[in-house]
Design a protein around this motif. Structure first.
Motif, mmCIF file in Angstrom:
data_model
loop_
_atom_site.group_PDB
_atom_site.id
_atom_site.type_symbol
_atom_site.label_atom_id
_atom_site.label_comp_id
_atom_site.label_asym_id
_atom_site.label_seq_id
_atom_site.Cartn_x
_atom_site.Cartn_y
_atom_site.Cartn_z
ATOM 1 N N SER A 104 78.803 39.534 95.953
ATOM 2 C CA SER A 104 79.232 37.877 96.637
ATOM 3 C C SER A 104 77.212 37.789 96.967
ATOM 4 N N ALA A 105 77.581 36.404 98.125
ATOM 5 C CA ALA A 105 75.899 36.472 97.885
ATOM 6 C C ALA A 105 76.170 35.317 99.193
ATOM 7 N N ARG A 106 75.188 35.076 100.041
ATOM 8 C CA ARG A 106 75.455 34.733 101.451
ATOM 9 C C ARG A 106 73.894 34.051 101.881
ATOM 10 N N LYS A 107 73.746 32.853 102.099
ATOM 11 C CA LYS A 107 72.481 31.693 101.896
ATOM 12 C C LYS A 107 71.904 31.576 100.896
ATOM 13 N N ASP B 8 70.984 29.746 89.014
ATOM 14 C CA ASP B 8 71.238 28.325 89.304
ATOM 15 C C ASP B 8 71.721 27.824 87.954
ATOM 16 N N TRP B 9 72.628 27.319 87.701
ATOM 17 C CA TRP B 9 73.028 26.927 86.894
ATOM 18 C C TRP B 9 73.139 25.218 86.037
ATOM 19 N N ASP B 10 72.747 24.730 85.166
ATOM 20 C CA ASP B 10 72.455 23.328 84.651
ATOM 21 C C ASP B 10 72.872 23.251 83.650
ATOM 22 N N SER B 11 73.767 22.246 83.338
ATOM 23 C CA SER B 11 74.764 21.825 82.300
ATOM 24 C C SER B 11 73.369 21.699 81.333
ATOM 25 N N ASN B 12 72.028 21.540 81.175
ATOM 26 C CA ASN B 12 71.212 21.502 79.547
ATOM 27 C C ASN B 12 70.943 22.791 79.885
ATOM 28 N N GLY B 13 71.351 23.858 80.040
ATOM 29 C CA GLY B 13 71.268 25.072 79.832
ATOM 30 C C GLY B 13 69.672 25.775 80.390
ATOM 31 N N LYS B 14 68.959 25.098 81.094
ATOM 32 C CA LYS B 14 67.571 24.888 81.720
ATOM 33 C C LYS B 14 67.817 25.983 82.933
ATOM 34 N N HIS B 15 67.876 26.463 83.352
ATOM 35 C CA HIS B 15 68.833 27.594 84.446
ATOM 36 C C HIS B 15 67.554 27.924 85.487
ATOM 37 N N ASP B 16 68.126 26.899 86.605
ATOM 38 C CA ASP B 16 66.493 27.467 88.065
ATOM 39 C C ASP B 16 66.770 28.870 88.760
ATOM 40 N N PHE B 17 66.006 29.439 88.229
ATOM 41 C CA PHE B 17 66.010 31.048 89.706
ATOM 42 C C PHE B 17 65.503 30.643 90.846
ATOM 43 N N ILE B 18 66.245 31.776 91.132
ATOM 44 C CA ILE B 18 66.479 32.074 92.825
ATOM 45 C C ILE B 18 66.106 32.954 92.982
ATOM 46 N N GLY B 19 65.977 34.008 92.841
ATOM 47 C CA GLY B 19 65.484 35.326 92.817
ATOM 48 C C GLY B 19 66.669 36.342 92.231
ATOM 49 N N TRP C 177 71.180 43.392 99.637
ATOM 50 C CA TRP C 177 69.428 43.261 98.884
ATOM 51 C C TRP C 177 69.643 42.055 99.503
ATOM 52 N N GLU C 178 68.045 42.056 99.739
ATOM 53 C CA GLU C 178 67.655 40.537 99.835
ATOM 54 C C GLU C 178 67.202 40.016 98.071
ATOM 55 N N CYS C 179 67.993 38.854 97.981
ATOM 56 C CA CYS C 179 67.329 38.036 96.769
ATOM 57 C C CYS C 179 65.720 37.604 97.097
ATOM 58 N N ILE C 180 64.585 37.871 96.544
ATOM 59 C CA ILE C 180 63.520 37.533 95.967
ATOM 60 C C ILE C 180 63.291 36.999 95.122
ATOM 61 N N ASN C 181 61.958 35.516 95.300
ATOM 62 C CA ASN C 181 61.774 35.278 94.183
ATOM 63 C C ASN C 181 60.303 35.311 94.812
ATOM 64 N N PRO C 182 59.349 36.124 93.160
ATOM 65 C CA PRO C 182 58.651 36.822 93.969
ATOM 66 C C PRO C 182 56.981 35.558 93.717
ATOM 67 N N LYS C 183 57.219 34.393 93.411
ATOM 68 C CA LYS C 183 56.447 33.567 93.409
ATOM 69 C C LYS C 183 56.189 32.670 94.769
ATOM 70 N N TYR C 184 57.482 32.284 95.631
ATOM 71 C CA TYR C 184 57.766 31.712 96.791
ATOM 72 C C TYR C 184 57.189 33.546 97.375
ATOM 73 N N ASN D 183 63.088 35.672 101.773
ATOM 74 C CA ASN D 183 64.158 35.928 101.481
ATOM 75 C C ASN D 183 64.576 34.686 100.277
ATOM 76 N N SER D 184 65.791 34.510 99.338
ATOM 77 C CA SER D 184 65.849 33.916 98.625
ATOM 78 C C SER D 184 67.899 33.583 99.395
ATOM 79 N N GLY D 185 67.920 34.435 99.775
ATOM 80 C CA GLY D 185 69.342 34.510 100.301
ATOM 81 C C GLY D 185 69.906 36.333 100.176
ATOM 82 N N THR D 186 71.301 36.588 100.459
ATOM 83 C CA THR D 186 71.087 38.194 100.431
ATOM 84 C C THR D 186 72.542 38.439 99.432
ATOM 85 N N VAL D 187 72.688 39.490 98.425
ATOM 86 C CA VAL D 187 73.407 39.418 97.041
ATOM 87 C C VAL D 187 74.244 40.589 98.515
ATOM 88 N N ILE D 188 75.613 40.676 98.148
ATOM 89 C CA ILE D 188 76.110 42.239 98.622
ATOM 90 C C ILE D 188 77.370 42.570 97.532
#
Length: 545
Positions: A159-162, A229-240, A260-267, A276-281
């Protein structure tokens, strides 16, 4: 006592010659043309294998929506025989939205090769050929990997949080991908979760994956996990993303909370106060011991074999030499050939060798009312004799209804299911000359039986068009009941006898029984039912000579 085990092992070798190794095949495609200016294809790859000149479906990938360059998470598991030329065909289809079947799908291309070619190159990339064998711009890449000796599985739940919100008018639609880092630094997709819509704290469904697939049996191997982050056009957005190992995941079994902390290296570089960009449990991690077919057989699991024979009028008068039921003094008819080929295999796994035998579609003396024949006979030879003895006495009639017989065997299998032990698995062999007339009831009966320790084998006898029977085999999508309930697992194997008319009985038996060992294993492993130990088995069973 040892004779039955020796017989079991010898007979298993009859079903499948010694396998050199098992191989995992991963599939990805590139450059698939868009449907039109506004929509991308929804691709799915179907794997077929050639046998006796015919292509048979082995398995298929998931459908990936709106993707021109899909990387499929489904992994094909095939047996590799060095001494055989194993011809494979990979077909790419564009699946209509809301329908995972192939009937309304658009064929996008195919690639044929041998398993030996893939194994020798480890990564085979070829153009997909369209109708007429013309090459387009799309290609397929198949990667092979030999399995090591560990067949255990692990059940994982995340699961994930925030998580970061990537959508303007709603919340992110997150999904998780897990990659294994190989020795050469490349990445292999292990699993892709479902997408949880409009939720920044998703709970993904639990899933099972083999330790071979997850980490090649190396608990310290690095795993890379990516959230999108899923997008209907297939161009999904990277979260971390984050890195871990199975060794770290296993600590969850000791009661430790693993996250684990979900990390976006660019951010992380651009934002000064970025955390972080959220937490994965990791909610659940459980190692599941996988047992083999022989583990269950040698632990005492008996194969309860039942045969049902079609006595409808379409077979022709048994007294006429053109009849499918005609008893030739020197040449067995197709019913007998199929019965003996399959039955002689199954009887080696049944200690008392008493088989229920049904006949359907006949009028029975003395009043010649329509009902099912039902006898218990000793061994396959007993079934053959009962079949030959009843033919002069009955009147062939109709209709071709098989649901009542499936329900009858399912009733016995249901009683076995409630014991929660691996003691009896039921195989129903149905021999019929035509398309069944109670398809809706049969679909309902099969969906119910898919929850039970039971498999159904249907052999089509004669030259009828059996196209409509393929729906029961689950080869064109998932079989569903008339109410829409899907089968829990694929338990039906349909084979037209005419495909093996000039082949040996061993070839027919191998084809119709090839799926049974895996069906037995899948049922008991899914239920968490272990094989009985040898001492328990010996104390509860007696064997006929």
């Amino acid at each position: 006592m040892s004779n039955i085990y020796e017989s079991a092992e010898a007979t298993l070798g009859f079903i499948s010659s010694p396998c050199l190794t098992k191989v995992e095949l991963r599939v990805a495609c590139r450059g698939i043309a868009d449907r039109d200016a506004l929509s991308k294809p929804d691709p799915c790859v179907v794997l077929k294998m050639q046998s006796h000149g015919q292509w048979f479906e082995v398995d298929r990938t998931e459908v990936i929506r709106s993707s021109s360059s899909p990387v499929f998470s489904k992994i094909f598991l095939v047996d590799y025989y060095f001494e055989e030329v194993q011809r494979l065909r990979f077909e790419l289809h564009d699946i209509s939205s809301g329908n995972n079947g192939l009937r309304d799908a658009d064929f996008l291309g195919a690639m044929e090769c041998t398993l030996g070619q893939i194994v020798s190159q480890r990564k085979l990339t070829k153009a997909l050929l369209k109708q007429g064998n013309t090459a387009g711009k799309s290609s397929i890449m198949v990667t092979a990997e030999e399995l090591s000796g560990n067949d255990d599985y692990v059940e994982l739940s995340f699961s994930a949080r925030k998580l970061d919100d990537k959508d303007f008018f709603s919340k992110s639609d997150p999904f998780l991908e897990i990659f294994r880092i190989n020795d050469d630094g490349t990445e292999s997709l292990v699993h892709r979760t479902e997408t949880v819509m409009n939720n920044l704290s998703p709970v993904w469904k639990s899933f099972k994956v083999s330790l071979n697939t997850l980490c090649s049996g190396d608990h310290d191997r690095e795993l890379k996990c990516t959230v999108w982050d899923w997008d209907s056009n297939g161009k999904h957005d990277f979260i971390g993303e984050f890195q871990t190992t199975f060794k770290e995941m296993r600590a969850e079994q000791e009661g430790k909370q693993i996250q684990w902390e979900c990390i976006n290296p660019k951010y992380q570089i651009k934002k000064k106060n970025y955390r972080n960009s959220g937490t994965v449990i990791l909610n659940h991690c459980k190692i599941i011991k996988m047992y083999s077919f022989l583990d269950y057989i040698m632990g005492g699991c008996q194969i309860q074999f039942t045969v049902a024979i079609d006595f409808t009028a379409s077979n022709g008068d048994p007294r006429n030499s053109c009849s499918l039921h005609y008893i030739h003094p020197y040449q067995p008819n197709e019913y007998l050939k199929a019965l003996v080929a399959v039955g002689e295999i199954c009887q080696d796994y049944d200690s008392d060798k008493m088989f229920p035998a049904f006949g359907f579609g006949a009028l029975i003396p003395p009043d010649f009312k329509k009902r099912h024949l039902h006898v218990f006979v000793a061994g396959i030879q007993g079934v053959v004799e009962a079949y030959q003895n009843c033919l002069p006495k009955i009147q062939l009639y109709g209709p071709t209804n098989i649901a009542p017989i499936i329900q009858k065997v399912a009733s016995s299998a249901s009683e076995e299911m409630h014991t929660k032990e691996a003691m009896e698995y039921f195989i129903l062999l149905i021999l019929t000359d035509g398309v069944i007339t109670d398809m809706a009831d049969t679909r309902e009966a099969i969906v119910h039986a898919s929850h039970l320790p039971m498999s159904v084998i249907i052999v089509g006898v004669g030259n009828a068009d059996f196209t409509d029977m393929q729906i029961l085999d689950g080869d064109d999508g998932i079989l569903r009941s008339p109410k829409g309930e899907p089968v829990l697992r694929d338990i039906v194997q349909f084979v037209p006898f005419k495909d093996f008319k000039h082949a040996s009985p061993a070839a027919l038996a191998k084809s119709v029984l090839a799926e049974v060992p895996n069906q037995v294993v899948d049922y008991y492993n899914a239920k968490g039912i272990k094989p009985k130990c040898m001492s328990d088995y010996e104390s509860t069973r007696t064997f006929s000579p």
